[in-house]
Every structure is written in structure tokens, then in C-alpha cells.
Design an enzyme around this catalytic site. Structure first.
Site, short mmCIF file in Angstrom:
data_model
loop_
_atom_site.label_atom_id
_atom_site.label_comp_id
_atom_site.label_asym_id
_atom_site.label_seq_id
_atom_site.Cartn_x
_atom_site.Cartn_y
_atom_site.Cartn_z
N ASP A 179 51.32 -6.83 128.13
CA ASP A 179 51.81 -6.09 126.97
C ASP A 179 50.62 -5.56 126.19
O ASP A 179 50.02 -6.26 125.36
CB ASP A 179 52.64 -7.03 126.09
CG ASP A 179 53.81 -6.31 125.44
OD1 ASP A 179 54.00 -5.13 125.74
OD2 ASP A 179 54.52 -6.94 124.64
N CYS A 205 68.95 17.29 102.13
CA CYS A 205 68.62 15.89 101.87
C CYS A 205 67.20 15.62 102.35
O CYS A 205 66.85 15.93 103.50
CB CYS A 205 69.60 14.97 102.59
SG CYS A 205 69.19 13.21 102.44
N LYS A 257 61.84 -7.05 133.72
CA LYS A 257 61.54 -7.59 132.41
C LYS A 257 61.99 -9.04 132.27
O LYS A 257 63.00 -9.45 132.86
CB LYS A 257 62.21 -6.74 131.32
CG LYS A 257 61.81 -5.27 131.34
CD LYS A 257 60.33 -5.05 131.10
CE LYS A 257 59.94 -5.15 129.65
NZ LYS A 257 60.41 -4.05 128.83
N GLU A 309 52.79 -8.16 140.24
CA GLU A 309 51.76 -8.64 139.33
C GLU A 309 52.34 -8.68 137.92
O GLU A 309 53.40 -8.08 137.65
CB GLU A 309 50.54 -7.72 139.37
CG GLU A 309 50.79 -6.30 138.89
CD GLU A 309 49.56 -5.42 138.99
OE1 GLU A 309 48.44 -5.97 138.98
OE2 GLU A 309 49.71 -4.19 139.08
N CYS A 346 75.12 8.95 99.91
CA CYS A 346 73.86 8.94 100.66
C CYS A 346 72.81 8.16 99.86
O CYS A 346 72.60 8.44 98.68
CB CYS A 346 73.37 10.37 100.90
SG CYS A 346 71.73 10.46 101.69
N TYR A 384 42.48 -4.56 132.18
CA TYR A 384 42.94 -5.02 133.49
C TYR A 384 43.51 -3.84 134.27
O TYR A 384 44.49 -3.23 133.84
CB TYR A 384 44.03 -6.09 133.34
CG TYR A 384 43.51 -7.47 133.02
CD1 TYR A 384 43.28 -8.40 134.03
CD2 TYR A 384 43.24 -7.84 131.71
CE1 TYR A 384 42.80 -9.67 133.74
CE2 TYR A 384 42.75 -9.11 131.40
CZ TYR A 384 42.54 -10.02 132.43
OH TYR A 384 42.05 -11.26 132.13
N LYS A 404 53.21 -7.86 134.11
CA LYS A 404 53.24 -6.65 133.27
C LYS A 404 52.71 -7.05 131.90
O LYS A 404 53.43 -7.58 131.07
CB LYS A 404 54.64 -6.08 133.16
CG LYS A 404 54.70 -4.78 132.34
CD LYS A 404 56.12 -4.25 132.24
CE LYS A 404 56.15 -2.96 131.43
NZ LYS A 404 55.72 -3.17 130.03
N CYS A 409 75.43 12.04 106.29
CA CYS A 409 75.14 12.84 105.10
C CYS A 409 75.21 14.30 105.53
O CYS A 409 74.54 14.71 106.48
CB CYS A 409 73.75 12.52 104.57
SG CYS A 409 73.23 13.61 103.22
N CYS A 461 69.98 11.08 98.77
CA CYS A 461 70.26 12.21 97.88
C CYS A 461 71.50 12.02 97.01
O CYS A 461 71.76 12.81 96.10
CB CYS A 461 70.39 13.50 98.68
SG CYS A 461 71.87 13.56 99.74
#
Length: 648
Positions: free
Chosen positions: A110, A417, A302, A106, A396, A213, A108, A412, A399
Site C-alpha cells: 500500500d 449554489c 484484496k 506477490e 440546502c 519495491y 500488494k 439542490c 445555499c
């Protein structure tokens, strides 16, 4: 109207609503429905004690909740393994001896998963998937979804699972109205469905045109032998039915169904990202059982990712909880599969160099369902000389500390941080870790920004005064948040280990550590870790290094938290220390027998090999039985199993 007439009117209204919303065959005019509805509402206002829970007036909405309570599922809600090709489909079919099986397929859809519980024919609760065992109680919102029956013609206890979705056309109407009102547009139908289901105001949920559903059941008292028959029954109770549902007899028929459904991708009114394939025989499903994460009897096949062209205008830098600096591509914006994509993952700077990517490049972007959008190709022939090279960062972005460049990863090293601290706290409190309800990303950011917390341990030092002056925190919300924090102080050990955010140590690895070393997990050696099934050197080193550097912090945290260790009382018998394979249909659920064998100290394996000691064989045993015969492995039936387990 007397009480008998009231009940008859309620049933008639529900029948009319089902015919209109579910069957698309109206039985009454709007005026006729409204007139009877008004009589029912008037009776209920005069006789509130006689109002039934399945009255259509319960669909009005407007109930305002402070937050969602937790609600345990009676049977676990599992997620599915994803496959992406015919080869992976064939490999899945060959695993577990599925070649001779029939398969139920069936779409799938979303959306957002929902678990409805009915008892004595009445909807008594509804919950989101959550972590699979415990979800959020969204009963008041489920009741305002027109395609969720408040009453069904079945008196047994049953959990009906399915997907809450928004059609493409309704999604466009919702966004058009939001645009007129100057509101932010919803991202895509999937997120809109999930967000609508979790509204604290049920009238907002009602306005979002949600549909439900069904795709399965949880706890139930049904006696069907196939999933297709069971779902035919479920859908006959008054639920929506998609027209693309079928049983396939071979892999060729599955492929044909997949191709046909894929061709309908754009025509379907609801977004779908693939096709569900599951073994139709329920006894075979029981035999196959589950992995740590997924059922072995079903997969999500998929659809291919949708590709679009877009322009890369910048590269942003994100600092994760382990200090790794991750580049994120910023696009000029492109709509893919119903979502407006602005950001794409770039993984690391080695990936940028592999692609030869530059700022200003036109790129190929893919997105498939819930897969994070990513760049797969760079259209270098379209460059006009305005492109700018992307350089590896030295400082970074959060920081300003000097970064450690390890090649693929740039880190980092500053433990203070902000980005590292906030990310680690968010991860610690998340659903899959300590599951502290009320401590979402925005709340943690707010608490950190206002100096209320600066580390994980500060969560457990919060009190009611900590929320003074913070916008949106009323007494009830503060009380609920503090109660959730208190409730998290006795988590399962594996969840606590997961929540520490150790690189390479996710939930599955944490469970293995907690199961095998429940009393010495804090002080393990390299050899002990490498002895764990599935552990490699990188995982072991990561765990050891984390515990070495953060030992004092973990011990301090344990002053506030007492992880729960599942006590395993091992009974010694002939199966202790042996490897047992289970095959065929037995009189008890396979998981129950597996747990019993493990309590004896046995290892339950999914395949027969020369190292197997016993094969417990039930009815309709297949290739495992034959292989055991060829290898000379001792084969026992349930009668002999019961006799042997009671012998010391």
C-alpha cells in the site's frame, strides 16, 4: 584523486550503499563510507564538469521545485482490477482461458506507484503514475531514495515500475517527531508515501525513509518468457526483494498463498492490502491484452476489510457538482488498518433508513485498503436512550435553497449554489478530466472565494492580474498555472466530455461517445445513445437532459476549447464490418493487430460466437480455436490475414 580514481570511488560507494540498504549485508563501516564519500564530494567541487549523474552525492536532497513538470511514460501504466473472493478469482481465471497457466503472486503493498527509466545503465527520469500515460516528474525526489539505484548493470532502455512505501515502524517514528515539533500527524503510511514522493523540497523526501519495491517493467528490451524470470533479473540489478514472491501452478496453490500472506498481514513491516495475481507467461499476457481500464492478465486479490467499533456523533451534509446532497457520518474517531477514520460514507438517506441509524449509535465500521470507510451494522442493543433520529434535510446546507426529494437522492436545484459550482470546477480541472496542473482543490476554492472565478468558463478568462493579492502566488507559479490552462484548451474529445460532469457519464462512456459520434456528440438522439455498447436508458436520459439544459453553456465553453478528434481513416477490405476474434501467440503485439482491424472497420471481439466472422489464430491457440471449429467459423493464420487485408 584523478578522474579514474573518482569513478572507481563512485562505483565502490554505490556498491557499499546497495549492500547496506538493499542486501542488508554491510561491506564497510560508516567511518570508511564517510571518508570515501568526502573525497568524492571534494573532487566534484573542484571538477564540477566531471561529476557523473549516478554519484551518491546526488542523494543529498535540498533541490526546491516550483512545481512538477509532466512526464510521459514510454509504455502505459495500468491500474488493476480488484477481486474479493475465491469465486471472483475462479471467474477471472476462467475468463480468457487461464486454467492451464502458471501464476506469479506477490504482496500488494500500500504505497505510491513510481516509474523509473534507465538508459545506458543510468537513472534518467522518474515519474508518478498520473493518468497512466503521463505522470509528474519526480526525478530529483527519486534520487534521494536509498533503495533506488542511480546506476544499474544493464545498458538497455528499461522502465522499472514499483511501489514507494514507508514501513510501519518508520511511519511511527516520523509521526513521533512531528508530534514533538507540534506539527500535524500524517494520516497513514500510504498517504505519507505518496505525499513524500511529491514534496517540492527533496530534502523532505529524503527525511521520510522511503523504500522502493519493484513489481514490473514498462518499455524494455528484455527477452524473458516469464514475468518471474524478468523480475528475478530486475531485482538482481540492485533493487529490494520481498521474501514472499512465488509461482503457483493452480487455483488451490493461489488460495494457499493468499491465506498464508493474509496470516502475515500484521507481521509484515510494510502495509499491504492484498495479493497480486498475474499470468506468468508473457506471451499469454500479450494474448489476453487489456480492457479499457485494466490488464486482463492480472488482478489484485484484496484482503478482507478490517472491522472496528465506533460511535456516530453527527451526520454532515455534502453537496456534489450535480446538486445531490450526500450524508457523511462523523465518528468519534477510530484507527483502522493504519488510518485514523473520522468520516464514513452513508451513501444516501435510504441507506440511513435501511440501517435504522441514529446519532449516538455505536456502529461497525469497515475499511479495506483504498476503499472508503463505511458503516455495515448498528449495535442497537447498546442504545441507552440518548440517541437522536436523523431527519431528511429540506434546505440546502450550503445555499439554503429548498431541496428536491427524489427518494434515494435529495438534490439542490440552485445552479448558483457555491458547493455545486466549486465542485464542478474542481472536477473539470482534475487529472482524469482536463488535467490542469496547478488548479487543485485549494487553489480553486481560493479563486472562487476571492471572486476571481464563478464558473468553469472563468478559468479561461484568468490572466496574470487575476492573481494579484493572492497569497502564495509568485510570478513563476502564475506563469506555470496560466500555461497549464492554455495547454488544456486542446484536450482529447473524450476528456472534455468527461469533464462536463454529466451524471452516469464517466471516462469509459465518454470515450464511446467520442469514438462513435466524434462530429455530432453535442446533438445526439435517444436511439443513437442507446445503440452504444453498454448504454442504458438512465445513461442516455442523463446525457440528453444535461445537453438540453446546458447547451448554451457548452457552446460558450467551446469558444475557448477545441477538443481534438482522432481521425480514423478506414480502409475498406474483406474485414470491414466483420467481427474478428484473435487467439494464440502472433508475431506482432495483439493491440497492434486489433488497432489495425478496427482501422478497417472491423469489430474485434474477445469471445467466439455464432456472430463471429473470422478467428485469427496464432501459436498455442486454445478453447477459442476449438469453439470456432465446432461453430464452423472461418479460421485464418497470419499469412492468410496479411493476404486478405490487402485485397480490396
Amino acid at each position: 584523486m584523478n578522474h579514474k580514481e573518482y569513478l572507481e570511488a563512485v562505483n565502490k560507494l554505490n556498491d557499499w550503499a546497495r549492500a547496506y540498504y538493499t542486501d542488508d549485508t554491510p561491506m564497510a563501516s560508516d567511518d570508511e563510507y564517510d571518508a570515501l564519500y568526502h573525497k568524492v564530494a571534494e573532487f566534484e567541487s573542484q571538477n564540477p564538469n566531471l561529476k557523473v549523474i549516478f554519484s551518491p552525492t546526488n542523494r543529498v536532497g535540498g533541490e526546491i521545485l516550483e512545481q512538477f513538470e509532466k512526464l510521459a511514460h514510454k509504455a502505459r501504466m495500468w491500474s488493476m482490477e480488484d477481486i474479493f473472493s475465491d469465486d471472483e478469482l475462479l471467474a477471472w481465471i476462467e475468463r480468457g482461458d487461464k486454467r492451464s497457466q502458471r501464476f506469479f503472486v506477490e504482496p500488494k503493498f500500500d504505497g505510491a506507484s513510481l516509474n523509473l527509466t534507465y538508459e545506458n545503465g543510468v537513472l534518467i527520469s522518474a515519474a508518478t503514475r498520473g493518468d497512466g500515460s503521463i505522470g509528474e516528474d519526480v526525478t530529483s525526489n527519486a534520487r534521494v531514495i536509498s533503495s533506488v539505484p542511480l546506476q544499474i548493470p544493464y545498458s538497455g532502455l528499461i522502465e522499472i515500475r514499483g511501489e514507494v512505501v514507508i514501513t510501519k515502524s518508520d511511519f511511527e517514528k516520523i509521526n513521533a517527531n512531528r508530534a514533538k515539533d507540534g506539527q500535524n500527524l500524517l494520516a497513514n503510511p500510504r498517504n505519507a508515501a505518496a505525499g513524500s514522493l511529491r514534496q517540492l523540497d527533496s530534502s523532505i523526501t529524503k527525511s521520510r525513509r522511503l523504500k522502493f519495491y519493484p513489481w514490473g517493467v514498462g518499455a524494455n528490451e528484455l527477452k524473458f518468457s516469464t514475468h518471474s524470470d524478468m523480475m528475478d533479473f530486475v531485482r538482481s540489478l540492485g533493487f529490494l526483494r520481498d521474501d514472499f514472491v512465488r509461482v503457483c501452478n493452480s487455483i488451490d496453490e493461489i488460495r494457499q498463498a493468499y491465506d498464508e500472506l493474509l496470516s502475515l498481514r500484521d507481521e509484515k513491516p510494510i502495509m499491504m492490502d492484498g495479493m497480486v495475481v498475474r499470468v506468468n507467461s508473457l506471451s499469454k499476457c500479450d494474448e489476453l491484452g487489456f480492457t479499457v481500464k485494466f490488464p486482463k492478465f492480472m488482478v489484485a486479490y484484496k484482503f478482507p476489510a478490517i472491522q472496528k467499533s465506533a460511535k456516530l456523533i453527527d451526520v454532515a451534509l455534502q453537496v456534489g457538482r450535480t446538486g445531490v446532497v450526500t450524508p457523511v457520518g462523523v465518528l468519534d474517531g477510530v484507527e483502522i488498518d493504519g488510518a485514523f477514520v473520522r468520516n464514513v460514507t452513508l451513501h444516501n438517506f435510504d441507506e440511513i433508513e435501511r440501517l435504522g441509524l441514529m446519532k449516538g449509535d455505536m456502529v461497525c465500521v469497515i475499511r479495506s485498503g483504498d476503499v472508503i470507510p463505511k458503516i455495515t451494522d448498528v449495535y442497537k442493543a447498546r442504545r441507552d436512550g440518548q440517541e437522536v433520529a436523523i431527519s431528511r434535510p429540506c434546505k440546502c446546507p450550503e445555499c439554503g435553497s429548498e431541496l428536491l426529494d427524489e427518494g434515494a437522492f435529495i438534490k439542490c436545484q440552485n445552479l448558483n449554489c457555491k458547493a455545486r459550482v466549486v465542485s464542478s470546477i474542481i472536477y473539470f480541472a482534475s487529472k482524469k478530466c482536463m488535467n490542469i496542473d496547478g488548479l487543485g482543490d485549494a487553489i480553486i476554492e481560493l479563486l472562487y472565494k476571492n471572486g476571481k472565478i464563478s464558473s468553469i468558463i472563468d478559468i479561461y478568462r484568468l490572466d496574470s492580474s487575476s492573481f494579484d493579492g493572492l497569497e502564495g502566488f509568485k510570478s513563476k507559479k502564475i506563469e506555470n498555472t496560466l500555461n497549464a490552462i492554455k495547454a488544456s484548451q486542446r484536450p482529447p474529445l473524450h476528456r472534455f466530455i468527461t469533464s462536463l460532469g454529466i451524471e452516469h457519464i464517466g471516462e469509459v462512456a465518454a470515450k464511446k461517445i467520442a469514438t462513435v459520434y466524434p462530429n455530432k456528440w453535442l446533438d445526439l438522439s435517444m436511439d443513437e445513445l442507446l445503440n452504444l455498447d453498454g448504454f442504458g436508458e438512465a445513461m442516455a436520459l442523463s446525457y440528453l437532459e444535461f445537453m438540453r439544459v446546458n447547451h448554451i453553456k457548452v457552446v460558450e465553453l467551446l469558444e475557448y476549447i477545441t477538443p481534438i478528434i482522432d481521425e480514423i481513416n478506414t480502409t475498406q477490405n474483406i474485414f470491414s464490418g466483420k467481427t474478428v476474434v484473435i487467439t494464440g501467440t502472433l508475431s506482432r503485439p495483439r493491440d497492434e493487430i486489433k488497432a489495425e482491424l478496427e482501422s478497417f472497420g472491423a469489430k474485434v471481439s474477445g469471445s467466439v460466437s455464432s456472430k463471429s466472422d473470422f478467428v485469427l489464430s496464432g501459436e498455442s491457440s486454445g478453447s477459442k480455436y476449438q469453439k470456432a471449429l465446432s461453430l464452423g467459423i472461418k479460421i485464418i493464420d497470419e499469412i492468410e490475414y496479411e493476404r486478405l487485408k490487402n485485397e480490396s
